[in-house]
Design an enzyme around this catalytic site. Structure first.
Site, mmCIF file in Angstrom:
data_model
loop_
_atom_site.group_PDB
_atom_site.id
_atom_site.type_symbol
_atom_site.label_atom_id
_atom_site.label_comp_id
_atom_site.label_asym_id
_atom_site.label_seq_id
_atom_site.Cartn_x
_atom_site.Cartn_y
_atom_site.Cartn_z
ATOM 1 N N LYS A 206 0.831 -1.208 0.000
ATOM 2 C CA LYS A 206 0.000 0.000 0.000
ATOM 3 C C LYS A 206 0.863 1.254 0.000
ATOM 4 O O LYS A 206 0.657 2.174 -0.788
ATOM 5 C CB LYS A 206 -0.942 -0.012 1.211
ATOM 6 C CG LYS A 206 -1.881 1.179 1.268
ATOM 7 C CD LYS A 206 -2.832 1.091 2.463
ATOM 8 C CE LYS A 206 -3.898 0.060 2.258
ATOM 9 N NZ LYS A 206 -4.935 0.092 3.323
ATOM 10 N N GLU A 212 10.100 -5.541 4.347
ATOM 11 C CA GLU A 212 10.273 -6.883 3.782
ATOM 12 C C GLU A 212 9.995 -6.873 2.283
ATOM 13 O O GLU A 212 10.748 -7.440 1.483
ATOM 14 C CB GLU A 212 9.337 -7.885 4.470
ATOM 15 C CG GLU A 212 9.597 -8.094 5.944
ATOM 16 C CD GLU A 212 8.751 -7.188 6.820
ATOM 17 O OE1 GLU A 212 8.529 -7.556 7.987
ATOM 18 O OE2 GLU A 212 8.308 -6.122 6.334
ATOM 19 N N GLY A 267 -5.355 -4.622 4.804
ATOM 20 C CA GLY A 267 -4.544 -5.627 4.126
ATOM 21 C C GLY A 267 -5.134 -7.018 4.149
ATOM 22 O O GLY A 267 -5.169 -7.717 3.133
ATOM 23 N N ARG A 268 -5.604 -7.446 5.316
ATOM 24 C CA ARG A 268 -6.121 -8.813 5.425
ATOM 25 C C ARG A 268 -7.514 -8.972 4.830
ATOM 26 O O ARG A 268 -8.067 -10.064 4.826
ATOM 27 C CB ARG A 268 -6.082 -9.256 6.886
ATOM 28 C CG ARG A 268 -6.779 -8.322 7.854
ATOM 29 C CD ARG A 268 -6.380 -8.655 9.295
ATOM 30 N NE ARG A 268 -6.948 -7.738 10.267
ATOM 31 C CZ ARG A 268 -6.416 -6.560 10.579
ATOM 32 N NH1 ARG A 268 -5.324 -6.154 9.968
ATOM 33 N NH2 ARG A 268 -6.970 -5.786 11.495
ATOM 34 N N GLU A 353 -4.892 -11.043 13.961
ATOM 35 C CA GLU A 353 -4.469 -9.661 13.783
ATOM 36 C C GLU A 353 -5.646 -8.713 13.979
ATOM 37 O O GLU A 353 -5.478 -7.574 14.411
ATOM 38 C CB GLU A 353 -3.862 -9.463 12.393
ATOM 39 C CG GLU A 353 -3.129 -8.133 12.239
ATOM 40 C CD GLU A 353 -2.270 -8.079 10.993
ATOM 41 O OE1 GLU A 353 -1.073 -8.437 11.071
ATOM 42 O OE2 GLU A 353 -2.794 -7.682 9.932
ATOM 43 N N LYS A 512 8.484 -3.717 14.397
ATOM 44 C CA LYS A 512 9.084 -3.118 13.202
ATOM 45 C C LYS A 512 10.054 -1.997 13.576
ATOM 46 O O LYS A 512 11.155 -1.884 13.027
ATOM 47 C CB LYS A 512 7.987 -2.548 12.293
ATOM 48 C CG LYS A 512 7.173 -3.587 11.546
ATOM 49 C CD LYS A 512 6.174 -2.885 10.631
ATOM 50 C CE LYS A 512 5.348 -3.861 9.832
ATOM 51 N NZ LYS A 512 4.387 -3.178 8.936
#
Length: 546
Positions: A206, A212, A267-268, A353, A512
């Site tokens: 996004k 990663e 995202g999911r 999540e 992160k």
């Protein structure tokens, strides 16, 4: 009002002791119609059997009353319109708009978002047609045979799971590969399998800044350039799915090769958007549309069906009953279908999540359990691994068995045995085998009374282990879309009842940020002083061995 203070929830707690006095064996013996009473159809293609859960008609009624008291209907309605469910990030949650027909309307701050969705779908369709027709070629003029998706989390798990699940529909001449891990081993293994002249990379991020993803994307670009030697060729082998046009173009991908999705797509929950590009390339766009159609049908079911027959609502309510009343804090998922091997991992992200939260929507600490630990494995593999715990372990784990009446592969005896195993495991969890039955079997085998007394306790299975069986006629794109959306809505309803934000994931951020600093520390020759003794000791050992 907190879940714990709801009158209907207090009533459920009051019912617990009485309900636990009845085993599943007794429930089925007392009610010959239990299956019919607790089995719910979804159209003509799916049947969900809740009869082996540890509940009664009275518990089901009280759970539905709880949902009404907590105004679940209003929350579901809001999911299909202008909302701010993700209030901590100031975003709506409108993933249901991604699978709506073109004539639908979902307004966000006065703007209908559905035309934007279908504009992007049309671009995905046109691109897929170019690749499939051989009109999109690599730098040497050769057609594309391999697609490598580079993403992580929702930009990886969803598309990877679906392309695996629908493997028997792969007839477009395109092989899909997925790279997500920061470990370079995964990228190396994929690059060994593909030809640079025939490979298309999809970089899905996004922000186009996920560490990663961009680390892998830059390495893949370097690999391509080492073969073709010309940076202008990047444009023929890379496309992006992002919202950051500037960063995409800086990477070397033209604006016309960036597919867009929006900040109201988590995202999911994103595989229905251009994030699903590898699905459409592998299966064909028409089958991607069938996937969307199945999900939309489940959307209509959850929106329009009374709670008593609403499959995702009932799944979520059973989680409240199992987790918050019975104290069963883990959920197993057991697909009896090898092509669904990544489905448990996909559901882990979707649920854990989303609902792994300890603070409610008012920013207050929660005094009850929320998201369960979700885990699983494809059926018969699991039987030879962890099913021992399911049958005789001290922890009771509710499970979902997922099966298909027909197989996409021509091995009828295999499939009959597969389904027989699924039905047997669900039956064994529910009813077990008591001491008298074990003793009778051992005596028939010729064991003495003393030998029976010694061995029988080890072979007793108490049963009364709850499960749900989800049976479809076949694993098709439509059915898979409905199945995924069913679990999405279950997750959403759980969040509403627990009064949490199912659409943020701040718990991912701390690691992160710490990693960014530690990466620099690992590259520094100086002794690290800014961490705890364990971290400092491990850094020192890494440097010594590195």
């Amino acid at each position: 009002m907190s879940l714990l203070d709801q009158p209907a929830f207090l009533a459920l707690q009051g019912m617990k002791a009485q309900e636990q006095m009845l085993s599943l064996s007794e429930r089925f013996a007392e009610d010959a119609n239990r299956f019919s009473a607790f089995s719910v159809p979804f159209g003509e293609h799916m049947q969900v059997d809740f009869s082996r859960q540890l509940w009664s008609v009275e518990v089901k009624a009280q759970l539905c009353a709880l949902a009404r008291d907590m105004d679940l209907h209003t929350a579901i309605k809001a999911l299909f319109g202008d909302n701010l469910f993700n209030h901590t990030e100031g975003r709506a949650a409108l993933h249901t708009a991604l699978r709506m027909p073109a004539d639908a309307s979902v307004n966000l701050k006065g703007t209908n978002v559905v035309p934007f969705v279908h504009h992007e779908l049309a671009r995905v369709k046109a691109f897929c047609q170019q690749v499939h027709a051989g009109d999109w070629c690599g730098f040497s003029g050769k057609t594309i045979t391999d697609v490598v998706n580079i993403g992580i989390g929702g930009s990886d798990l969803g598309p990877a799971m679906v392309t695996d699940a629908l493997a028997c529909y792969h007839d477009q001449g395109i092989r899909a590969h997925f790279v997500s891990n920061m470990d370079g081993a995964q990228l190396a293994h994929v690059l060994q399998q593909v030809d640079a002249e025939r490979t298309l990379f999809i970089v899905s991020s996004k922000t186009f800044s996920t560490d990663e993803t961009m680390t892998n994307a830059h390495a893949a670009r370097d690999w391509l350039l080492a073969v073709c030697g010309d940076a202008t060729h990047v444009n023929k082998h890379f496309v992006a799915v992002s919202t950051n046009a500037k960063a995409v173009q800086a990477f070397g991908i033209g604006a016309e090769q960036m597919f867009e999705f929006w900040d109201w797509v988590g995202g999911r929950f994103s595989l229905w958007s251009a994030i699903g590009l590898p699905i459409a390339l592998t299966l064909g766009f028409e089958r991607f549309e069938q996937l969307l159609a199945g999900a939309h049908a489940m959307d209509e079911h959850v929106r329009d069906t009374t709670f008593e027959q609403n499959i995702p609502v009932l799944m979520a309510l059973l989680s409240i009953w199992n987790i918050n009343v019975l104290g069963l804090r883990s959920e197993g998922v057991f697909p009896y279908c090898h092509d669904l091997k990544r489905f448990p991992a996909y559901l882990q992200q979707l649920n854990m999540e989303s609902n792994g939260k300890t603070v409610n929507n008012q920013g207050e600490k929660i005094a009850y359990n929320t998201g369960p630990i979700v885990w699983g494995e494809v059926g018969t593999n699991g039987q030879h691994a962890f099913f021992q715990l399911l049958h005789q372990g001290s922890q009771v784990v509710p499970g979902d068995f997922i099966g298909f009446a027909r197989s996409g592969y021509d091995y009828p005896e295999h499939h009959r045995k597969l389904l027989g195993n699924m039905l047997a495991q669900a039956e064994a969890m529910a009813f077990g085998k008591d001491y008298d039955e074990v003793a009778k079997e051992l005596t028939a085998e010729g064991l003495s009374a003393l030998e029976v007394a010694k061995l029988a306790p080890y072979k007793v299975m108490e049963g009364n282990r709850p499960s749900t069986t989800i049976l479809c006629d076949e694993l098709t794109p439509y059915n898979l879309g409905a199945l995924i959306a069913m679990y999405e809505h279950k997750t959403f309803v759980q969040g509403v009842l627990w009064n949490i934000n199912s659409f943020d994931q701040w718990g991912v951020e701390l690691g992160k940020k710490l990693a960014a600093r530690l990466i620099d520390d690992l590259a520094d020759d100086e002794e690290t002083t800014a961490h705890d003794s364990a971290t400092k000791g491990l850094i020192a050992q890494i440097k010594l061995w590195g």
